[in-house]
Design a protein around this motif. Structure first.
Motif, PDB file in Angstrom:
ATOM      1  N   GLY A  93      11.730  36.489 -23.255  1.00  0.00           N
ATOM      2  CA  GLY A  93      11.663  35.785 -22.102  1.00  0.00           C
ATOM      3  C   GLY A  93      10.125  35.967 -21.448  1.00  0.00           C
ATOM      4  O   GLY A  93       9.300  35.287 -21.029  1.00  0.00           O
ATOM      5  N   GLY A  94       9.729  37.518 -21.305  1.00  0.00           N
ATOM      6  CA  GLY A  94       8.505  37.981 -20.864  1.00  0.00           C
ATOM      7  C   GLY A  94       7.337  37.263 -21.687  1.00  0.00           C
ATOM      8  O   GLY A  94       6.487  37.095 -21.036  1.00  0.00           O
ATOM      9  N   ALA A  95       7.320  37.233 -22.982  1.00  0.00           N
ATOM     10  CA  ALA A  95       6.290  36.720 -23.776  1.00  0.00           C
ATOM     11  C   ALA A  95       6.136  35.341 -23.301  1.00  0.00           C
ATOM     12  O   ALA A  95       5.026  34.816 -23.258  1.00  0.00           O
ATOM     13  N   ALA A  96       7.141  34.489 -23.444  1.00  0.00           N
ATOM     14  CA  ALA A  96       7.062  33.058 -23.017  1.00  0.00           C
ATOM     15  C   ALA A  96       6.265  32.837 -21.718  1.00  0.00           C
ATOM     16  O   ALA A  96       5.734  31.950 -21.395  1.00  0.00           O
ATOM     17  N   GLY A  97       7.053  33.629 -20.727  1.00  0.00           N
ATOM     18  CA  GLY A  97       6.524  33.790 -19.300  1.00  0.00           C
ATOM     19  C   GLY A  97       5.130  33.753 -19.101  1.00  0.00           C
ATOM     20  O   GLY A  97       4.100  33.017 -18.450  1.00  0.00           O
ATOM     21  N   SER A 156       0.190  36.542 -25.990  1.00  0.00           N
ATOM     22  CA  SER A 156       1.719  36.330 -25.713  1.00  0.00           C
ATOM     23  C   SER A 156       2.479  35.964 -26.678  1.00  0.00           C
ATOM     24  O   SER A 156       3.683  36.237 -27.070  1.00  0.00           O
ATOM     25  N   LEU A 157       1.939  34.811 -27.267  1.00  0.00           N
ATOM     26  CA  LEU A 157       2.767  34.049 -28.448  1.00  0.00           C
ATOM     27  C   LEU A 157       2.689  34.960 -29.631  1.00  0.00           C
ATOM     28  O   LEU A 157       3.817  34.763 -30.546  1.00  0.00           O
ATOM     29  N   LEU A 158       1.951  35.808 -29.972  1.00  0.00           N
ATOM     30  CA  LEU A 158       1.954  36.743 -31.222  1.00  0.00           C
ATOM     31  C   LEU A 158       2.963  37.671 -30.803  1.00  0.00           C
ATOM     32  O   LEU A 158       3.869  37.819 -31.897  1.00  0.00           O
ATOM     33  N   ALA A 159       3.235  38.321 -29.478  1.00  0.00           N
ATOM     34  CA  ALA A 159       4.266  39.116 -29.363  1.00  0.00           C
ATOM     35  C   ALA A 159       5.629  38.373 -29.499  1.00  0.00           C
ATOM     36  O   ALA A 159       6.503  39.035 -29.768  1.00  0.00           O
ATOM     37  N   LEU A 160       5.526  37.055 -28.995  1.00  0.00           N
ATOM     38  CA  LEU A 160       6.880  36.452 -29.048  1.00  0.00           C
ATOM     39  C   LEU A 160       7.352  36.131 -30.665  1.00  0.00           C
ATOM     40  O   LEU A 160       8.460  36.630 -30.987  1.00  0.00           O
ATOM     41  N   CYS A 161       6.403  36.171 -31.564  1.00  0.00           N
ATOM     42  CA  CYS A 161       6.705  36.011 -33.055  1.00  0.00           C
ATOM     43  C   CYS A 161       7.260  37.494 -33.507  1.00  0.00           C
ATOM     44  O   CYS A 161       8.283  37.598 -34.055  1.00  0.00           O
ATOM     45  N   ILE A 162       6.706  38.379 -33.113  1.00  0.00           N
ATOM     46  CA  ILE A 162       7.222  39.724 -33.345  1.00  0.00           C
ATOM     47  C   ILE A 162       8.598  40.158 -33.029  1.00  0.00           C
ATOM     48  O   ILE A 162       9.445  40.659 -33.561  1.00  0.00           O
ATOM     49  N   VAL A 163       8.928  39.668 -31.473  1.00  0.00           N
ATOM     50  CA  VAL A 163      10.228  39.992 -31.047  1.00  0.00           C
ATOM     51  C   VAL A 163      11.272  39.174 -31.846  1.00  0.00           C
ATOM     52  O   VAL A 163      12.196  39.892 -31.947  1.00  0.00           O
ATOM     53  N   LEU A 164      11.015  37.902 -32.033  1.00  0.00           N
ATOM     54  CA  LEU A 164      12.088  37.219 -32.728  1.00  0.00           C
ATOM     55  C   LEU A 164      12.228  37.887 -33.926  1.00  0.00           C
ATOM     56  O   LEU A 164      13.470  37.655 -34.566  1.00  0.00           O
ATOM     57  N   THR A 165      11.166  38.283 -34.671  1.00  0.00           N
ATOM     58  CA  THR A 165      11.339  38.709 -36.186  1.00  0.00           C
ATOM     59  C   THR A 165      12.429  40.125 -36.056  1.00  0.00           C
ATOM     60  O   THR A 165      13.036  40.465 -37.088  1.00  0.00           O
ATOM     61  N   LEU A 179      11.324  39.931 -16.334  1.00  0.00           N
ATOM     62  CA  LEU A 179      11.757  39.872 -17.694  1.00  0.00           C
ATOM     63  C   LEU A 179      11.157  41.095 -18.356  1.00  0.00           C
ATOM     64  O   LEU A 179      11.626  42.093 -19.205  1.00  0.00           O
ATOM     65  N   LEU A 180       9.828  41.256 -18.213  1.00  0.00           N
ATOM     66  CA  LEU A 180       9.121  42.245 -19.002  1.00  0.00           C
ATOM     67  C   LEU A 180       9.681  43.719 -18.215  1.00  0.00           C
ATOM     68  O   LEU A 180       9.618  44.849 -19.280  1.00  0.00           O
ATOM     69  N   LEU A 181       9.912  43.844 -17.272  1.00  0.00           N
ATOM     70  CA  LEU A 181      10.413  45.266 -16.790  1.00  0.00           C
ATOM     71  C   LEU A 181      11.696  45.641 -17.492  1.00  0.00           C
ATOM     72  O   LEU A 181      12.094  46.857 -17.948  1.00  0.00           O
ATOM     73  N   ALA A 182      12.639  44.461 -17.757  1.00  0.00           N
ATOM     74  CA  ALA A 182      13.915  44.682 -18.492  1.00  0.00           C
ATOM     75  C   ALA A 182      13.626  45.132 -19.709  1.00  0.00           C
ATOM     76  O   ALA A 182      14.307  45.946 -20.289  1.00  0.00           O
ATOM     77  N   ALA A 183      12.767  44.491 -20.573  1.00  0.00           N
ATOM     78  CA  ALA A 183      12.323  45.033 -21.861  1.00  0.00           C
ATOM     79  C   ALA A 183      11.841  46.493 -22.024  1.00  0.00           C
ATOM     80  O   ALA A 183      11.972  47.449 -22.784  1.00  0.00           O
ATOM     81  N   HIS A 184      10.871  47.050 -21.013  1.00  0.00           N
ATOM     82  CA  HIS A 184      10.234  47.978 -20.831  1.00  0.00           C
ATOM     83  C   HIS A 184      11.086  49.258 -20.480  1.00  0.00           C
ATOM     84  O   HIS A 184      11.295  50.264 -21.424  1.00  0.00           O
ATOM     85  N   SER A 192       5.163  45.408 -26.717  1.00  0.00           N
ATOM     86  CA  SER A 192       4.814  45.164 -25.296  1.00  0.00           C
ATOM     87  C   SER A 192       3.800  45.783 -24.790  1.00  0.00           C
ATOM     88  O   SER A 192       3.132  45.016 -23.876  1.00  0.00           O
ATOM     89  N   GLY A 193       3.383  46.937 -25.404  1.00  0.00           N
ATOM     90  CA  GLY A 193       2.280  47.675 -24.620  1.00  0.00           C
ATOM     91  C   GLY A 193       0.978  47.086 -25.033  1.00  0.00           C
ATOM     92  O   GLY A 193       0.157  46.965 -24.130  1.00  0.00           O
ATOM     93  N   ILE A 194       0.842  46.549 -26.346  1.00  0.00           N
ATOM     94  CA  ILE A 194      -0.323  46.209 -26.746  1.00  0.00           C
ATOM     95  C   ILE A 194      -0.580  44.677 -26.518  1.00  0.00           C
ATOM     96  O   ILE A 194      -1.750  44.028 -25.995  1.00  0.00           O
ATOM     97  N   LEU A 195       0.364  43.804 -26.660  1.00  0.00           N
ATOM     98  CA  LEU A 195       0.280  42.330 -26.515  1.00  0.00           C
ATOM     99  C   LEU A 195       0.641  41.830 -25.109  1.00  0.00           C
ATOM    100  O   LEU A 195       0.255  40.629 -25.047  1.00  0.00           O
TER     101      LEU A 195
END
Length: 411
Positions: free
Chosen positions: A296-300, A383-392, A323-328, A233-236
């Motif tokens: 959801g935040g990454a997709a948004g 953001s799409l790279l972050a989404l891939c990491i989150v799903l993994t 959504l990003l606030l919920a993650a953080h 979340s922090g970098i991507l």
């Protein structure tokens, strides 16, 4: 009354802390937007926005682990007060140079680095105070209340900052942070509470203590997973906020008012989520909320980069920030939940290092990429790279949910 918020504010110590924290949040956002717009005025470049952000935040990543060790050794209160006052003096210098028309890009980079250094010393020590100011079962609620006030600042701070910048210039917005730094230090100074007793231990060096903090983090699987989420979340993801001046000017053709509107839209969405988490005030179910928010935040963010209409962008940005606030907040609260109190300063300092230093590195990378392929495409790729990491990471988080959230009770 008022669920988790009422439980957190039932402590007189935490109430006094909150009296300093709330104005400081407004100052933080005023400084962030002020420095961003000052950079844009001086350079007109998304690449320079990334460089100045990097200069101001990367010292946090470097110095925060040392701050955690010093706070664990010499007292969270003492470190927070000293660093807060010194940081306020540096911020006042930036503001006065900007108001006097004397600011240059090299000066801004150097002073931003000094500001980041003192913030990296102050913030981890101040955050580590919170579990000492209220009961353990109320810590998630207190952290969520902190996030709520932060998002109130996200919503109202840009509006105030935009007005200050338009009327008096960037320096007027930046100097607000200097005053609130001094106020926060004063509130901590007036706190009178009994610190947690320290267990006797063999004297060790600072580097050994830093290594012990990282070894503890890497040796605990739940913490490892939470820090992967924070790093992603922090970098991507979160550096998109540092690119808002460029979006306001280049994509939507506006100025400080447009910048304030975009940030206020994001702040309103995040505020709604923060209020929900504050009243919820417990860790059970927080892992699922964290993962939903990250995906959801990454997709948004990816969707936001494809929008050219300001009003539609405001709506999408509001939902994305929620959504990003919920993650953080979810990740940060769960880190506090699983950390041994004896390691709290060090672990929180590493979390802060990632939380603040990560966006600095991300802003530098995205700013550089924007110069090559364009601003919107650069943010979308990130953001799409972050989404891939989150799903993994999702199945690993699911298997460790009981350890991450704790067992027994409705915590």
């Amino acid at each position: 009354m008022f669920g988790g918020v009422g439980r957190a504010l039932s402590s007189p110590y935490y109430r006094k802390y909150a009296c300093g924290h709330v104005p400081n949040v407004f100052g933080w956002w005023a400084n962030r937007l002020g420095v961003g717009w000052l950079t844009w005025e001086l350079t007109g470049s998304a690449g320079w926005l990334g460089i100045v952000t990097f200069a101001g935040m990367i010292p946090v990543a470097l110095v925060a682990p040392v701050s955690g060790v010093l706070a664990d050794r010499y007292g969270h209160r003492e470190v927070a007060i000293t660093a807060g006052v010194l940081g306020g003096l540096v911020t006042a210098t930036i503001a006065l140079l900007a108001l006097g028309g004397l600011m240059t890009v090299p000066l801004l980079i150097g002073l931003s680095a000094a500001q980041g250094f003192f913030f990296g010393m102050e913030f981890p020590a101040r955050q580590a105070l919170i579990p000492q100011l209220c009961k353990r079962e109320n810590v998630p609620a207190a952290l969520a209340f902190n996030a709520t006030t932060f998002q109130v600042g996200t919503f109202l701070g840009p509006v105030i900052a935009g007005w200050l910048i338009a009327r008096w210039g960037s320096g007027a917005s930046i100097i607000a942070f200097a005053f609130t730094n001094f106020w926060m230090a004063l509130m901590i100074l007036t706190l009178r509470f009994r610190p947690e007793p320290k267990e006797p231990s063999e004297p060790t060096g600072i580097l050994a203590d830093i290594r012990a903090g990282f070894a503890y983090l890497l040796g605990l699987p739940p913490l490892r997973l939470l820090f992967v989420m924070s790093l992603t979340s922090g970098i991507l993801l979160r550096p998109y906020t540092e690119m808002m001046p460029a979006f306001a000017a280049d994509v939507f053709g506006g100025g400080p008012g447009t910048l304030g509107t975009l940030n206020a839209s994001a702040g309103f969405g995040a505020l709604c989520c923060a209020v929900f988490l504050a009243f919820r005030g417990r860790t059970r179910g927080l892992a699922a909320i964290m993962m939903t928010g990250a995906a959801g935040g990454a997709a948004g963010i990816a969707i936001f980069t494809r929008i050219g209409d300001l009003h539609l962008a405001m709506v999408v940005l509001g939902f994305t920030a929620m959504l990003l606030l919920a993650a953080h907040v979810g990740a940060y609260s769960l880190v506090q939940n699983v950390t041994d109190p004896r390691m709290r300063g060090r672990v929180i300092s590493i979390a802060v290092s990632i939380s603040v230093g990560g966006p600095a590195l991300g802003a530098l990378m995205i700013g550089w990429l924007a110069e090559l392929i364009g601003l919107q495409d650069a943010v979308a790729v990130s953001s799409l790279l972050a989404l891939c990491i989150v799903l993994t990471a999702l199945p690993f988080i699911r298997r460790r949910t009981a350890e991450i959230e704790g067992t027994g009770g409705d915590r």
